[in-house]
Write an enzyme that holds these catalytic residues in place. Sequence first.
Site, short mmCIF file in Angstrom:
data_model
loop_
_atom_site.label_atom_id
_atom_site.label_comp_id
_atom_site.label_asym_id
_atom_site.label_seq_id
_atom_site.Cartn_x
_atom_site.Cartn_y
_atom_site.Cartn_z
N LYS A 138 30.02 -5.87 155.58
CA LYS A 138 29.44 -5.81 156.94
C LYS A 138 29.17 -7.19 157.50
CE LYS A 138 27.34 -1.33 155.90
NZ LYS A 138 26.83 -0.21 156.68
N LYS A 145 28.14 -4.08 150.36
CA LYS A 145 27.80 -3.88 151.79
C LYS A 145 27.54 -5.21 152.48
CE LYS A 145 26.10 0.79 151.28
NZ LYS A 145 24.98 1.67 151.04
N ASP A 176 26.44 8.65 158.77
CA ASP A 176 27.77 8.03 158.73
C ASP A 176 28.79 8.85 159.52
OD1 ASP A 176 27.15 5.77 157.22
OD2 ASP A 176 27.18 6.94 155.35
N ASN A 195 18.55 13.07 158.31
CA ASN A 195 18.12 12.73 156.95
C ASN A 195 16.61 12.56 156.92
OD1 ASN A 195 17.40 9.77 157.38
ND2 ASN A 195 19.46 9.91 158.24
N LYS A 231 24.34 27.52 171.92
CA LYS A 231 23.95 27.74 170.52
C LYS A 231 25.06 28.49 169.77
CE LYS A 231 20.47 29.89 167.69
NZ LYS A 231 19.75 31.14 167.62
N ASP A 239 29.56 1.67 162.88
CA ASP A 239 28.59 1.00 162.02
C ASP A 239 27.84 -0.04 162.86
OD1 ASP A 239 27.33 -0.77 160.12
OD2 ASP A 239 28.48 0.32 158.60
N ILE A 240 26.57 0.24 163.10
CA ILE A 240 25.81 -0.59 164.05
C ILE A 240 25.59 -2.01 163.51
CG2 ILE A 240 23.58 -0.79 165.25
CD1 ILE A 240 23.85 2.52 164.51
N VAL A 241 25.06 -2.09 162.31
CA VAL A 241 24.71 -3.42 161.80
C VAL A 241 25.97 -4.27 161.59
CG1 VAL A 241 24.59 -2.95 159.30
CG2 VAL A 241 23.05 -4.61 160.31
O1 PMT Z 1 12.04 5.25 156.87
P1 PMT Z 1 11.46 5.33 155.48
O2 PMT Z 1 11.07 6.74 155.12
O3 PMT Z 1 10.32 4.36 155.26
O4 PMT Z 1 12.61 4.92 154.44
C1 PMT Z 1 13.13 3.65 154.46
C2 PMT Z 1 14.65 3.61 154.15
C3 PMT Z 1 14.87 4.08 152.73
C4 PMT Z 1 15.40 4.50 155.13
C5 PMT Z 1 15.07 2.12 154.34
O5 PMT Z 1 14.37 1.32 153.43
C6 PMT Z 1 16.58 1.95 154.08
O6 PMT Z 1 17.03 1.71 152.99
N1 PMT Z 1 17.39 2.05 155.16
C7 PMT Z 1 18.85 2.05 155.11
C8 PMT Z 1 19.27 3.43 154.72
C9 PMT Z 1 20.75 3.64 154.59
O7 PMT Z 1 21.15 4.70 154.97
O8 PMT Z 1 21.47 2.66 154.15
P2 PMT Z 1 23.13 2.70 154.07
O9 PMT Z 1 23.40 2.20 152.70
O10 PMT Z 1 23.71 3.97 154.46
O11 PMT Z 1 23.55 1.65 155.18
C10 PMT Z 1 23.56 0.25 154.94
C11 PMT Z 1 23.11 -0.49 156.17
O12 PMT Z 1 23.99 -0.22 157.27
C12 PMT Z 1 21.71 -0.10 156.66
O13 PMT Z 1 21.11 -1.29 157.12
C13 PMT Z 1 21.99 0.87 157.81
O14 PMT Z 1 20.95 0.82 158.79
C14 PMT Z 1 23.28 0.31 158.36
N2 PMT Z 1 24.16 1.30 159.00
C15 PMT Z 1 24.69 2.32 158.27
C16 PMT Z 1 25.57 3.19 158.87
C17 PMT Z 1 25.89 3.02 160.23
N3 PMT Z 1 26.72 3.85 160.83
N4 PMT Z 1 25.34 2.02 160.94
C18 PMT Z 1 24.49 1.15 160.34
O15 PMT Z 1 23.97 0.24 161.01
#
Ligand code: PMT
Length: 403
Positions: free
Chosen positions: A349, A345, A283, A214, A293, A311-313
Amino acid sequence: MSSKKILLGIGGSIAAYKSANLVRIFKKQGISVRCVLTKSAEEFITAQTLQALSGEPVRRNLFDQQAEAAMSHIELARWADCLIIAPTTANLAAKFASGIADDLISTLYLAANDIPVILAPAMNSKMLLHPATQENFRKLQQRGHYILESASGELACGENAIGRMQEPEKIAQKAFEVLGISQPLTPPSPKPLTVTITVGATRENIDPVRFISNRSSGKMGFALARAALKRGLKVNLIKAYCEQIPPENCQIFPSETAEKMLDTALNIANDTDIFIATAAVADYRPKKVLSQKHKKERDGALHLELIENPDIVATVAQLPADKRPKLVVGFAAETENLKNYAQEKLAKKNLDFICANDVSQFPFGGELNEISVISKNDEKNFNAATKTDIAEKIIDYLLSKIN
Ligand code: PMT
């Protein structure tokens, strides 16, 4: 707990960041601390940080009518049981020695002439060893002030020499001694808080040359890292792909995929106080990674089977209490229904806070952001600003919640 009161003056030196830890040590002992910054100190530490840590207003100049109305500088000097100047620059020592009162700190120094004064010098070794500076410190010592000897080590100018400010624990120890607090109830914590930040865009391999990813640049995560470093915190970066160069002085754990990121996070979660997930994690990942390849064999669609990534967090937030960081903070990047999705979320989470950002207005890779930090019972909004400014506010806010 002690009922003592300390006035902490902070001069303009790189060592000013250590004052944040000094405030924490005093607060842990129940000591009230009011901080005063010189103009140049503000180049190194912000008033917001000190205000968040001390829980008291921070004074920055003599002619602030509102602050003077609440407590004049003379009352402020009377309020304190002890005056500490850490760091004491060569300029401040010179002003104190000759009684010049041309700003708030030097005026307070003269007004506080019946309480103990502790000075913690920090400067380049040549400046420290200059006869003028030495004479000033001699004068100040003769007045009965406590001058903490500077330590040797690497200085901000790159030299390895004398001139470093003493560590906050040593300064605090002297203050306890001077104030007659011989046995602090709990020993001061020598360990700075540790912040672990996931940052960047994960890459999920399809074959040796292709991947799913992304547009996250890493700017938001690195801005948070810089803000945390400025406040004297230890910073770990669990770093996926970032087009930006990471700040110096962080411990970097390269972690390109979601699975690697999770492994790293679980390894260091136990030594983390604040875990912040800014990374844009894929995700899903391809079920099968091709070892060669992929060749286009025929016209038409190609079907790629994807499986869910961990999901890490959420995994970190769901660790048992003795392994879980004190605060786990997620980010929610949304293009619609921002606060509702962020709240979902937060709950799903098990996070303490979620920073909701509208990526339809402030897209990935941009310089600006607008954030609402949402918790179960609270919401704090930070209006559109540079990622650097927003990061400073987020870190101060989190620090105010951890103490
Ligand atoms: O890096 P920049 O260009 O400055 O942009 C910043 C940002 C927009 C990336 C940042 O501010 C941001 O919003 N990051 C989270 C992006 C995101 O994909 O969010 P999410 O809604 O998919 O996930 C929610 C939370 O779960 C996030 O804290 C994410 O890190 C975490 N997560 C999601 C999926 C996963 N498999 N593991 C996770 O830990």
